[in-house]
Design a protein around this motif. Structure first.
Motif, PDB file in Angstrom:
ATOM      1  N   ALA A  22       0.850  -1.200   0.042  1.00  0.00           N
ATOM      2  CA  ALA A  22      -0.062   0.020   0.047  1.00  0.00           C
ATOM      3  C   ALA A  22       1.010   1.401  -0.125  1.00  0.00           C
ATOM      4  N   LEU A  23       1.986   1.071   0.650  1.00  0.00           N
ATOM      5  CA  LEU A  23       2.801   2.520   0.853  1.00  0.00           C
ATOM      6  C   LEU A  23       3.772   2.406  -0.312  1.00  0.00           C
ATOM      7  N   SER A  24       4.084   1.355  -1.226  1.00  0.00           N
ATOM      8  CA  SER A  24       4.871   1.779  -2.413  1.00  0.00           C
ATOM      9  C   SER A  24       4.352   2.258  -3.529  1.00  0.00           C
ATOM     10  N   ALA A  25       2.925   2.817  -3.253  1.00  0.00           N
ATOM     11  CA  ALA A  25       2.213   3.891  -4.477  1.00  0.00           C
ATOM     12  C   ALA A  25       2.886   5.072  -4.080  1.00  0.00           C
ATOM     13  N   CYS A  26       3.400   5.290  -3.085  1.00  0.00           N
ATOM     14  CA  CYS A  26       3.831   6.700  -2.564  1.00  0.00           C
ATOM     15  C   CYS A  26       5.372   6.943  -2.817  1.00  0.00           C
ATOM     16  N   GLY A  27       6.152   5.906  -2.950  1.00  0.00           N
ATOM     17  CA  GLY A  27       7.631   5.981  -3.239  1.00  0.00           C
ATOM     18  C   GLY A  27       8.239   4.666  -2.396  1.00  0.00           C
TER      19      GLY A  27
ATOM     20  N   LEU B 208       2.116 -11.066  -6.940  1.00  0.00           N
ATOM     21  CA  LEU B 208       0.708 -11.234  -7.404  1.00  0.00           C
ATOM     22  C   LEU B 208       0.060  -9.788  -7.608  1.00  0.00           C
ATOM     23  N   SER B 209       0.336  -8.841  -6.884  1.00  0.00           N
ATOM     24  CA  SER B 209      -0.038  -7.460  -7.197  1.00  0.00           C
ATOM     25  C   SER B 209       0.421  -6.948  -8.524  1.00  0.00           C
ATOM     26  N   GLY B 210       1.552  -7.684  -9.078  1.00  0.00           N
ATOM     27  CA  GLY B 210       2.185  -6.818 -10.252  1.00  0.00           C
ATOM     28  C   GLY B 210       2.925  -5.711  -9.693  1.00  0.00           C
ATOM     29  N   MET B 211       3.398  -5.604  -8.637  1.00  0.00           N
ATOM     30  CA  MET B 211       4.115  -4.768  -7.878  1.00  0.00           C
ATOM     31  C   MET B 211       5.747  -5.091  -7.743  1.00  0.00           C
ATOM     32  N   GLU B 212       6.267  -6.287  -8.317  1.00  0.00           N
ATOM     33  CA  GLU B 212       7.517  -6.749  -8.034  1.00  0.00           C
ATOM     34  C   GLU B 212       8.624  -5.713  -8.523  1.00  0.00           C
ATOM     35  N   GLU B 213       8.363  -4.975  -9.295  1.00  0.00           N
ATOM     36  CA  GLU B 213       9.352  -4.068  -9.777  1.00  0.00           C
ATOM     37  C   GLU B 213       9.289  -2.704  -8.972  1.00  0.00           C
ATOM     38  N   ARG B 214       8.422  -2.551  -8.018  1.00  0.00           N
ATOM     39  CA  ARG B 214       8.296  -1.376  -7.311  1.00  0.00           C
ATOM     40  C   ARG B 214       9.603  -1.233  -6.170  1.00  0.00           C
TER      41      ARG B 214
END
Length: 296
Positions: A140-145, A166-172
């Protein structure tokens, strides 16, 4: 100087598509996690259930001793390797664990929303999630940085990484760190690091990856002191939750008021709670919290 708000706050979590508190009472709670329904112990549900019958797929039956333990009993087939749930843009796996939890804490949903609100308008906010568990809060926080996610459990960090995929956020830009939270925070202080926001959700008792012992009554104050040193007048928040302890949110607020006296902003405290679904819904308290926020 940070202003301490004496009046307690109730931060209430409402159900969403993949979670609901259906009923509670007689020391138990009845919840829906996606398409499955479960009964779990809940000592604070002292009242009488509203529903006459709880058609659950599984129930966690606690052990007979005070140290916890227990086991799941299933009336219907439930996937042993878990099933997918969603909160906002975050997807993650729910699973019946030996510790009665299901892989995340639904009462934290309003906290995830609140943290995002505190960081609104910032570009590439740097945040730290201590005792990060399976990573829903970090995602959730990774949307901000960039996020530093710290947990002593290799299994929890592995699940957090799987949830990111699973969220497609592995590159964040998330650092997945298997480490003792207190030692990591102390090292960050020595390195001169700073963060825009910190969330910490310490257990009552725990062990680090190298056998370090954590006792909240002894170790919480030094940890929060180090967290304060990782924040400055441009930082936006610190959020502290505590479960299952004989402690008041006033005690947590008093600790923050002392440590954050030299910073602007506001200190609040109170209860986390989850609202039951349907007519006559009641609030089930789950934890106490204290938070510092600074609009910048």
């Amino acid at each position: 100087m940070a202003t301490l708000v004496q009046q307690p706050v109730i931060l209430t979590g409402e159900g969403w598509a993949d979670y609901a508190l259906l009923d509670s009472g007689h020391g138990r709670k009845f919840e829906r996690y996606g398409r499955y329904r479960f009964i779990r112990p809940e000592p604070q549900a002292m009242w009488t259930p509203r529903l006459d019958h709880w058609p659950a797929d599984g129930e966690f039956v606690p052990g007979s001793d005070e140290d916890g333990g227990g086991r799941w009993q299933f009336a219907n087939a439930v996937p042993s390797d878990g099933w997918q749930l969603e909160w906002d843009d975050v997807r993650f796996t729910a699973q019946c664990t030996p510790f009665r939890h299901l892989g995340f804490f639904p009462d934290m949903a309003p906290v995830w929303t609140w943290m995002r609100q505190q960081l609104r308008g910032m570009e590439q906010a740097q945040t730290l999630n201590l005792f990060g568990y399976t990573g829903v809060g970090s995602l959730a926080l990774s949307a901000c940085g960039p996020v530093a996610h710290v947990d002593a459990s290799k299994k929890s960090v592995a699940q957090a990484r799987a949830n990111a995929e699973l969220s497609g956020m592995e590159e964040r830009p998330i650092r997945w760190l298997i480490d003792d939270a207190a030692k990591f925070a102390a090292r960050e202080v020595r390195r001169g690091k700073r963060y825009d926001g910190i969330i910490l959700d310490p257990p009552k008792f725990g062990r680090g990856p190298n056998g370090e012992t954590w006792r909240i009554e002894e170790h919480l104050a030094p940890l929060v002191s180090d967290c304060r040193r990782l924040l400055d007048s441009d930082s936006r928040f610190l959020f502290l939750t505590v479960y299952a302890v004989r402690m008041s949110s006033l005690a947590l607020a008093g600790l923050l008021a002392e440590l954050f006296a030299d910073l602007p902003g506001t200190i609040e405290h109170g209860d986390l709670a989850v609202s039951e679904e349907g007519e006559g819904a009641r609030l089930l308290p789950t934890a106490i919290f204290a938070r510092w926020s600074n609009p910048g």
